[in-house]
Write an enzyme that holds these catalytic residues in place. Structure first.
Site, mmCIF file in Angstrom:
data_model
loop_
_atom_site.group_PDB
_atom_site.id
_atom_site.type_symbol
_atom_site.label_atom_id
_atom_site.label_comp_id
_atom_site.label_asym_id
_atom_site.label_seq_id
_atom_site.Cartn_x
_atom_site.Cartn_y
_atom_site.Cartn_z
ATOM 1 N N HIS B 183 -3.589 3.123 -4.085
ATOM 2 C CA HIS B 183 -3.230 2.008 -4.753
ATOM 3 C C HIS B 183 -1.845 1.726 -4.963
ATOM 4 O O HIS B 183 -1.245 0.593 -4.852
ATOM 5 C CB HIS B 183 -3.891 2.431 -6.399
ATOM 6 C CG HIS B 183 -3.539 1.217 -7.414
ATOM 7 N ND1 HIS B 183 -4.040 -0.120 -7.170
ATOM 8 C CD2 HIS B 183 -2.867 1.432 -8.789
ATOM 9 C CE1 HIS B 183 -3.406 -0.663 -8.343
ATOM 10 N NE2 HIS B 183 -2.674 0.152 -9.104
HETATM 11 C C1 HEM Z 1 2.945 3.953 -10.505
HETATM 12 C C2 HEM Z 1 1.678 3.393 -10.389
HETATM 13 C C3 HEM Z 1 1.065 2.093 -10.369
HETATM 14 C C4 HEM Z 1 1.684 0.728 -9.830
HETATM 15 C C5 HEM Z 1 2.991 0.858 -9.172
HETATM 16 C C6 HEM Z 1 0.650 -0.064 -10.173
HETATM 17 C C7 HEM Z 1 0.703 -1.563 -9.670
HETATM 18 C C8 HEM Z 1 -0.284 -2.313 -9.556
HETATM 19 C C9 HEM Z 1 0.228 -3.522 -9.033
HETATM 20 C C10 HEM Z 1 1.156 -4.062 -8.623
HETATM 21 C C11 HEM Z 1 -1.075 -4.235 -9.525
HETATM 22 C C12 HEM Z 1 -1.490 -5.730 -9.220
HETATM 23 C C13 HEM Z 1 -2.057 -5.864 -8.043
HETATM 24 C C14 HEM Z 1 -2.781 -7.224 -8.074
HETATM 25 O O1 HEM Z 1 -2.522 -7.887 -9.023
HETATM 26 O O2 HEM Z 1 -3.042 -7.546 -6.908
HETATM 27 C C15 HEM Z 1 -1.887 -3.365 -10.163
HETATM 28 C C16 HEM Z 1 -3.254 -3.580 -10.594
HETATM 29 C C17 HEM Z 1 -4.005 -2.668 -11.051
HETATM 30 N N1 HEM Z 1 -3.835 -1.360 -11.258
HETATM 31 FE FE1 HEM Z 1 -2.237 -0.308 -10.925
HETATM 32 N N2 HEM Z 1 -0.410 0.335 -10.628
HETATM 33 C C18 HEM Z 1 -0.215 1.822 -10.736
HETATM 34 C C19 HEM Z 1 -0.990 2.611 -11.529
HETATM 35 C C20 HEM Z 1 -2.482 2.443 -11.872
HETATM 36 C C21 HEM Z 1 -3.275 3.263 -12.151
HETATM 37 C C22 HEM Z 1 -3.039 4.693 -12.783
HETATM 38 C C23 HEM Z 1 -4.516 2.737 -12.597
HETATM 39 C C24 HEM Z 1 -5.445 3.037 -13.113
HETATM 40 C C25 HEM Z 1 -6.122 4.105 -13.541
HETATM 41 C C26 HEM Z 1 -4.275 1.377 -12.149
HETATM 42 C C27 HEM Z 1 -5.214 0.430 -12.148
HETATM 43 C C28 HEM Z 1 -4.992 -0.841 -11.641
HETATM 44 C C29 HEM Z 1 -6.012 -2.006 -11.848
HETATM 45 C C30 HEM Z 1 -7.399 -1.719 -12.284
HETATM 46 C C31 HEM Z 1 -5.444 -3.026 -11.516
HETATM 47 C C32 HEM Z 1 -5.836 -4.555 -11.175
HETATM 48 C C33 HEM Z 1 -6.559 -4.599 -9.865
HETATM 49 C C34 HEM Z 1 -7.824 -4.687 -9.739
HETATM 50 O O3 HEM Z 1 -8.574 -4.957 -10.705
HETATM 51 O O4 HEM Z 1 -8.449 -4.700 -8.534
HETATM 52 N N3 HEM Z 1 -2.925 1.291 -11.729
HETATM 53 N N4 HEM Z 1 -1.477 -2.038 -10.248
#
Ligand code: HEM
Ligand SMILES: Nc1nc2c(c(=O)[nH]1)N[C@H]1C(S)=C(S)[C@@H](COP(=O)(O)OP(=O)(O)OC[C@H]3O[C@@H](n4cnc5c(=O)[nH]c(N)nc54)[C@H](O)[C@@H]3O)O[C@H]1N2
Ligand SMILES: Nc1nc2c(c(=O)[nH]1)N[C@H]1C(S)=C(S)[C@@H](COP(=O)(O)OP(=O)(O)OC[C@H]3O[C@@H](n4cnc5c(=O)[nH]c(N)nc54)[C@H](O)[C@@H]3O)O[C@H]1N2
Ligand code: HEM
Ligand code: SF4
Ligand code: SF4
Ligand code: SF4
Ligand code: SF4
Ligand code: SF4
Ligand SMILES: [Mo]
Lengths: 823, 238, 305
Positions: B183
């Site tokens: 991710h």
């Molecule tokens: C340093 C750690 C992380 C970064 C830099 C990060 C970054 C991002 C970014 C940039 C997005 C937007 C992506 C988009 O809108 O296309 C996103 C979406 C998301 N992130 Fe993270 N994330 C991190 C950790 C996590 C963790 C630990 C989780 C869950 C346990 C998580 C769950 C999600 C979910 C569910 C989305 C929405 C995308 C989807 O629904 O498919 N993220 N994250």
């Protein structure tokens, strides 16, 4: 102990704990040694592990001792006489008799008066009015020579042996099964195991305690086994014996030093009111031999008694005043046992009561009656290290002590004492060993030694008598009180006094030029005691315990040459450091050991020698002098003459509360000669109302009512419970761990239910009989959960000979109860 | 107004020159970062126990005892935090037919030929995979985690079950860490993505390139722009 | 028999413990169930020696008190009433439960905290409470269900085999208190010899299946039993018939850890490298223009409608 005395001559465990390791068969019946004497039980374990000994347990419950037994059989509480007479019958029938022993060392061959007999469960001479026997016919035929008549061929129908055979005839295995509920095959298996010990080279030891004593015919239970052991030739030998396991760590000491209302230290007697003078008193005690050449050691009674009187009143006791005989209290009743005391108290005839190291509210029968009695007192003084229930009998503790505090006027004083671990002195164990011990801790708070408290009271009372006079101050103001600090006699001073010392010069009677002891010297044996006032001894059987060589009780040499278990140099064993009583009986008529591999002593041709102190004059010829030196017969008694109130042979009697009638005679209730107070007679129940047989006992985790004050013990057995069979539980709808109410005609208790396979319903006289087991360790003080013991339920009646209450067989009922409301 | 197919109702064009498309509301971003932080803390605290060579990580939490009691509580936080996120995001993460084609031609993505792939809504199959993988693993972790939570649930399950649970927990933890790495990698590798979760919006070009259907739908329902430029700062009226 | 910290041969969560130069005699506590009278002297000695404070519980219909091992009760007499199907006789089987001091201790294997569990070369397995984090993995790892975690200080407790006493040449407190010498302590060899003689005695009394319970599945134990029915350990209040460290635990602490670390390491490193060296997926000017056009077009069409 009033069955071993009449049988063997001394009322004490015959062997020692350490000797048990020498046995081939242990029978634990009427006790639960593993549970109540776990440390002593080690010697059973030793015998099993190193001699291949077997262990039989006969008990209403499959108990902790049974858990390591080789054979277990159940028995209905209160039916042991039938069982034991059954074993004797079987041994006679199957010739499992050590004939040489029986013929020479028991009174089997003695002829009994023609008038003596029995029928309908009673011996001759019964008087229903007096609830007593006229025992005149229960005696030997005395010949013109003054000796008892004997028939050594055992042919005479009036000889003890033939009477015994006739007496036990009805106790067939079927009869045993019918009365005891013990399955016949189990009974017969036990008979066979026991029968093997009739050879001179196999021995059985009997270990028993309250399962036999706490019955209205307790003494006769023990008699049954004592007789069996004689028939098997197991008394006086290594690994044999009647091992009466005593209770409190110093209860043996208590009886030894005469803390019974009718005793003087060393098993001498308090005079009765009929014995108005010294002459009369001695005339019935200085027994003359009943057979030629016999020792009849009680001929020395005057030596012991005068020495005692000198210890009590010193210079005031003189030959002229009959050694101050008139100072001694005289009994108007056979004894002032505790039951009688509470009966008197209940009727307002006692005002002050000193309760020292005793918790009668929990430990005596019919708690309702005890509470009533205590409520009638003006003052109750409790000397105890703990806050006992007795001291708090007036406090309301809900269901656990439902009294009306406002209506109780008794003033209660609690005097905190030390406990055994905080003082110095000797404890006498079951095996008659006086073992000196030293304080393990300093007394907490205001606690004082019992002796200090008593001395303080005594000095003040004496002063009052000196100042104000009184009806008869002499015995008190003249009491010998030679302690360095009169307000605080020390253990060593008391011990030396009990041992005794020479007041004048003591000479050897055989050689009057030989000085045995100079004035002021500690004596080394009771043979040195004199009736002329030249010696004093507080307790003649302890003479030798603190000699000029020092404190013999403090010896800790565990050398045991040839591993006989005698440990001659460990502590001091009364009498005369003898480890096994009647040990001359370990040899045949010629003085050779029955079992050379288990030699104890031996006749060298000139004298007796061996591992133990011979229980006979060292030069007494074996063919002449019998081994039971305390008895005027020189022999032990299968037939006890008139020495026991309820018969010369044990006869089956039911408990006062029994599920069935006496099969010999349905009119006999309980022991026909046991004392019953009028109020209590009303309180006996019938099996219609109360169909269940209850028995009470102890658990290893607790010591009576004190250890519940200790959090460790409280953890290990936290809450009052009763034990019942799975069958009874199913019948009454009681669940494991559920709460039940148990009630008798005298009271009720609530408990948790331990439902177990270890208690099985018995079939008795065609009826199913359920047993309810009630352990005794809970009350309303201390660290454990509040609870009850059995004594809210138990009947107020004791053994006909010693008044031990009938705690082990009574009737109750049981039902499930609602859980306790959370207060 | 019917539910949009490829976007959330709130997604909108923030500005036109250059185009910025709003992707996540502030609350959603907060939610995401809380979730992200908890997972990172869990990972650190969990790994500390996972292998002796990582036990030193307990130092971050003030020692083994604190690590031990903290970890499950963060787990609970993660679970609820993720649950909120889940409720907001699950609809657009449902698979669509184009996802299959996208996956089948994933190599074009790596080669940089994204135009060869079908046009996508708000999420691609990779993001959806991460979403569902995290959802599933978090459920597994919380369930197994509670089973091995000595402090409060020591008698909950038999020891045998506990053995299975701890193994499952460890396996799930490793899995979720792999998913997490993927991710984060994807978020960084696909430049311009991070701002979706920091500022809440992405550039028009990013949207055009990666999520064109989403962009079309958002652009389609844009309101007449207010006079002047720049974001209105207000949610569109329903 | 004395020993100290230098004699440690295994330490939890610590690979490659330097092996001591001396090898102590293996010790063992033998519990002869056939001699035990269930008096609980051992239990009280254990409480006294370790100065623990087990709670005063309710009676729940049995002689077992407390009802289970607890962080304050390291040993417990377990009572079971068993009717021997061959003789139809009741047997009251009383077993002293507590840590078996496994040669291959599952608790130590499972423990994640370095130094919380150690094993000495004499076989004693000891919990070092200051290093314990209270995770409960030892419970999971133990084939005998022994360790208990304190709710007060969150540390794991079990029988120490009185390591503090043994270290100064004394036997365990429970063995010392046992009135029947059902508990004996010494070198394992001596204890095995003694146990064999006990088994012989039991066989002579008709216990044909009497034997020693020294389960090989955990490499043998340093607390072991003489049983009258060694063929059926489970009748003794569920003594495991064939104890061994659960394969699940082995798998968890074995392959899962190694493989897990490897996979995670590779993934993290791979991602980092890829992040550095792989061409990032960038949006270019053209994409921005396309977007602007699209937005503009849509805007127009709206205004017109
Ligand atoms: C340093 C750690 C992380 C970064 C830099 C990060 C970054 C991002 C970014 C940039 C997005 C937007 C992506 C988009 O809108 O296309 C996103 C979406 C998301 N992130 Fe993270 N994330 C991190 C950790 C996590 C963790 C630990 C989780 C869950 C346990 C998580 C769950 C999600 C979910 C569910 C989305 C929405 C995308 C989807 O629904 O498919 N993220 N994250
Ligand atoms: N742990 C512990 N040990 C003690 C004590 C204690 O309180 N706790 N108390 C000490 C004292 S003062 C004493 S006197 C001794 C007593 O020692 P024991 O006499 O051994 O003790 P009890 O438990 O009263 O009773 C023993 C057994 O008698 C059985 N029994 C009951 N009725 C009958 C019967 O009619 N026939 C037969 N054959 N058996 C029967 C009971 O089931 C019980 O198993 O223990 C001493 N030792
Ligand atoms: N139903 C039923 N009742 C029974 C029995 C039974 O089997 N069944 N058994 C009976 C038997 S055998 C006995 S022995 C009795 C026991 O009955 P008790 O003797 O009344 O009971 P204990 O609790 O032993 O009481 C002894 C008291 O002595 C105190 N004490 C200890 N050391 C000292 C000391 O140095 N000085 C003083 N002053 N006090 C001290 C203790 O704190 C304790 O309170 O119970 C009897 N009651
Ligand atoms: C979701 C709720 C979670 C709960 C309730 C939970 C609970 C636990 C518990 C109780 C432990 C045992 C050690 C301890 O007490 O600290 C544990 C261990 C662990 N947890 Fe979690 N956890 C959760 C989520 C996670 C997540 C999301 C991860 C990964 C990122 C994770 C990784 C780990 C790891 C690696 C271990 C060590 C496992 C081992 O040593 O084999 N946990 N967890
Ligand atoms: S009083 Fe103490 S030493 Fe004596 S048997 Fe009981 S527990 Fe053992
Ligand atoms: S609870 Fe058990 S496994 Fe966890 S650290 Fe403590 S000793 Fe080790
Ligand atoms: S019995 Fe359990 S706690 Fe004891 S050493 Fe074995 S695995 Fe560890
Ligand atoms: S060896 Fe020590 S710690 Fe273990 S049960 Fe015995 S007394 Fe308790
Ligand atoms: S002290 Fe000995 S006899 Fe008593 S319960 Fe413990 S192991 Fe059994
Ligand atoms: Mo007693």
């Amino acid at each position: 102990m009033s069955s071993l005395g009449p049988t063997f001559g001394r009322g004490a465990m015959t062997n020692s704990w350490t000797d048990i390791k020498n046995t081939d068969l242990v029978i634990v019946m009427g006790g639960n040694a593993a549970e109540a004497h776990p440390c002593g039980f080690k010697w059973v374990t030793e015998a099993k592990a190193h001699r291949g000994a077997k262990l039989i347990v006969v008990d209403p419950r499959y108990n902790r001792t049974a858990s390591v037994s080789d054979f277990y059989a159940p028995i209905r509480p209160g039916s042991d006489i039938a069982f034991l007479m059954g074993v004797i019958r079987w041994c006679i029938e199957n010739d499992k008799v050590q004939w040489d022993y029986v013929k020479n060392f028991t009174n089997a061959s003695y002829l009994i008066k023609d008038e003596f007999g029995w029928s309908d469960g009673l011996f001759t001479g019964y008087d229903e009015e007096k609830r007593d026997y006229d025992k005149a016919s229960w005696d030997y035929k005395i010949g013109d020579d003054g000796f008892a008549q004997v028939d050594t061929t055992l042919q005479d129908p009036r000889c003890v042996w033939n009477l015994l055979k006739a007496h036990v005839d009805v106790y067939t295995p079927e009869f045993v099964e019918r009365i005891c509920g013990t399955p016949k095959d189990k009974f017969l298996h036990i008979c066979e195991m026991i029968g093997e010990c009739s050879t001179p080279t196999k021995t059985m030891t009997s270990m028993y305690a309250l399962g036999w004593t706490q019955h209205s015919k307790g003494s006769q239970n023990i008699r049954g086994m004592a007789m069996l052991q004689l028939i098997l030739g197991n008394i006086g030998v290594r690994g044999g014996g009647m091992n009466a396991l005593r209770g409190h760590s110093n209860i043996q000491g208590l009886t030894d030093i005469g803390l019974m209302s009718n005793l003087i230290p060393g098993y001498l007697n308090i005079p009765t009111e009929k014995e108005t003078d010294w002459e009369t008193y001695l005339s019935t005690r200085t027994f003359k031999p009943l057979r030629p050449n016999q020792t009849s050691y009680w001929q020395n009674y005057p030596n012991f008694m005068v020495s005692f009187m000198k210890a009590m009143w010193g210079d005031t006791a003189t030959e002229e005043n009959d050694w101050a005989y008139h100072y001694l209290p005289k009994l108007d009743v056979p004894n002032y046992d505790i039951l009688r005391m509470f009966e008197l108290m209940k009727h307002g005839q006692i005002n002050y009561y000193f309760c020292q190291g005793f918790n009668p509210l929990l430990s005596f029968p019919n708690r309702g009656k005890v509470t009533d009695a205590l409520s009638k007192l003006k003052m109750l003084v409790v000397m105890d290290p703990l806050e006992t229930e007795t001291a708090h009998f007036w406090e309301n503790h809900g269901i656990h002590n439902d009294v009306d505090t406002a209506s109780i006027q008794t003033e209660v004083l609690e005097l905190p004492t030390t406990c055994f671990a905080e003082d110095e002195g000797a404890l006498v164990n079951s095996g008659r060993w006086l073992q000196w011990h030293w304080p393990g801790a300093t007394p907490p708070g205001e606690a004082k030694h019992d002796t200090w408290i008593m001395a303080q009271i005594w000095t003040r009372v004496r002063q009052l008598y000196l100042d104000e006079g009184g009806v008869f101050p002499d015995p008190i103001v003249n009491l010998n009180w030679e302690y360095a600090d009169p307000g605080d006699p020390k253990a060593d001073e008391l011990a030396r006094e009990m041992n005794g010392r020479a007041l004048g010069t003591v000479y050897d009677p055989a050689d009057p030029t030989k000085v045995l002891a100079d004035p002021g010297k500690q004596l080394s044996s009771f043979g040195q005691l004199r009736a002329d006032g030249s010696t004093m001894a507080g307790c003649w059987i302890y003479t030798g315990s603190w000699t000029e060589d020092g404190n013999m009780m403090a010896r800790r040499d565990n050398n045991d040459p040839d591993s006989t278990g005698a440990y001659q140099n460990w502590a001091f064993s009364w009498p005369a450091n003898r480890r096994i009583l009647y040990n001359r009986a370990s040899c045949d008529l010629q003085g050779k050991p029955w079992d050379p591999s288990r030699k104890l002593i031996e006749w060298t041709g000139e004298k007796w020698e061996g591992y133990d102190v011979p229980d006979i004059a060292p030069t007494a010829k074996p063919e002449d002098v019998g081994p039971f030196i305390m008895n005027p017969e020189g022999a032990s008694r299968l037939f006890t003459r008139g020495m026991m109130r309820d018969g010369p042979f044990p006869i089956h009697m039911e408990p006062f509360e029994s599920p069935i009638a006496n099969v010999f005679n349905p009119k006999i209730k309980g022991n026909p000669v046991a004392r019953v107070f009028a109020d209590d007679a009303e309180d006996f129940a019938t099996s219609e109302e109360f169909p269940l047989v209850a028995t009470s006992y102890r658990l290893t985790e607790h010591f009576h009512y004190w250890t519940k004050h200790n959090p460790v013990n409280a953890t290990l057995q936290p809450q009052f419970f009763v034990e019942i069979s799975e069958e009874l539980a199913a019948e009454r709808g009681i669940s494991l761990g559920g709460r039940v109410r148990v009630w008798s005609k005298r009271g009720e208790v609530w408990a948790k239910a331990v439902v177990t396979k270890r208690i099985r319903p018995l079939t008795v006289d065609g009826k199913t009989v359920h047993v309810v087991g009630i352990p005794l360790h809970w009350g309303f003080m201390g660290a454990a959960k509040k609870g009850f013991g059995p004594n809210s339920l138990t009947p107020f009646v004791g053994d006909a000979n010693v008044e031990t209450p009938e705690f082990k067989a009574f009737l109750v009922n049981i039902e499930p109860a609602a859980e306790e409301p959370v207060a | 107004m019917p539910r949009p197919l490829y976007s959330e109702k709130g997604d909108h064009i923030e500005s036109k020159a250059p185009v910025r498309v709003s992707r996540y509301r502030g609350i959603t971003r907060l939610n995401h970062w809380v979730t992200a932080c908890s997972l990172i803390l869990l990972l650190l605290s969990g790994l500390a126990l996972f292998h002796p060579s990582l036990f030193f990580l307990t130092g971050l939490f003030g020692g083994g005892q604190t690590t031990r009691w903290l970890h499950p509580f963060i787990g609970i936080l993660l679970f609820f935090s993720f649950l909120l996120l889940f409720l907001q995001l699950w609809r657009l993460n449902l698979p669509k037919p184009e996802d299959a084609t996208w996956v089948a031609n994933i190599d074009e993505m790596v080669k940089g030929n994204e135009e060869k792939l079908p046009e996508l809504g708000k999420y691609n199959a990779g993001q959806k995979f991460i979403f569902w993988a995290m959802s599933g693993l978090i459920v597994v972790l919380i369930v197994s985690g509670v089973m091995i939570w000595e402090q409060f649930f020591d008698g909950l399950v038999s020891i045998q079950t506990r053995r299975v649970a701890v193994l499952v927990h460890a396996l799930a933890a490793v899995s979720i860490i792999l998913v997490f790495i993927l991710h984060v990698f994807a978020a960084i590798w696909t430049r311009g993505t991070i701002s979706a979760m920091t500022r809440g919006s992405v550039t028009g070009g990013w949207a055009w390139k990666h999520h064109r259907k989403w962009l079309r739908e958002v652009a389609e329902r844009q309101k007449p722009a207010p006079s002047g430029t720049g974001p209105s700062g207000k949610e569109p009226a329903e | 028999m004395g020993f100290d910290a230098r004699d440690v041969v295994r330490i939890s969560a610590t690979p490659d413990v330097p092996q001591p130069t001396r090898q102590l005699d293996k010790v063992a506590k033998l519990i002869d169930v056939s001699k035990c009278i269930g008096c609980k002297a051992c239990q009280s000695a254990c409480i006294e020696w370790n100065d623990t404070k087990p709670a005063v519980e309710d009676n729940v219909g049995t002689y077992e008190n407390p009802h289970d091992l607890t962080p304050e009760m390291f040993t417990l007499m377990r009572f079971s009433e068993w009717v021997n199907p061959e003789t139809d006789n009741l047997e009251w089987l009383i077993r002293k439960d507590g840590c078996m001091h496994c040669e291959d201790p599952g608790c130590l294997k499972a423990c994640p905290a370095p130094g919380a569990i150690v094993q000495y070369s004499n076989g004693i397995v000891d919990f070092i409470h200051e290093n314990c984090i209270g995770c409960g993995y030892c419970v999971t790892g133990c084939p005998f269900d022994i360790p208990r975690i304190s709710k007060v200080d969150h540390r794991s407790y079990k029988c120490t085999l009185c390591s503090d006493r043994v270290a100064v040449g004394q036997g365990p407190a429970c063995a010392k208190a046992c009135p029947t010498q059902a508990i004996v302590f010494g070198t394992k060899d001596d204890m095995i010899a003694h146990a064999n003689s006990r088994v012989e005695d039991l066989k002579s009394r008709g216990y044909d299946q009497a034997g020693i319970y020294d389960p090989p599945g955990v490499g043998g134990t340093h607390v072991f039993y003489v049983l009258h029915h060694a063929d059926k350990p489970s009748i003794y209040s569920n003594l495991p018939d064939n104890p061994r460290i659960s394969p699940i635990v082995e798998g968890w602490k074995g392959v899962t850890k190694t493989a897990g670390m490897a996979v995670m390491g590779i993934a993290a490193a791979g991602a980092a490298l890829a992040g550095f060296f792989m061409r990032p997926n960038r949006v270019d000017e053209h994409d921005e223009v396309e977007a602007e056009e699209l937005v503009e077009a849509e805007d127009h069409s709206r205004r017109e409608s």
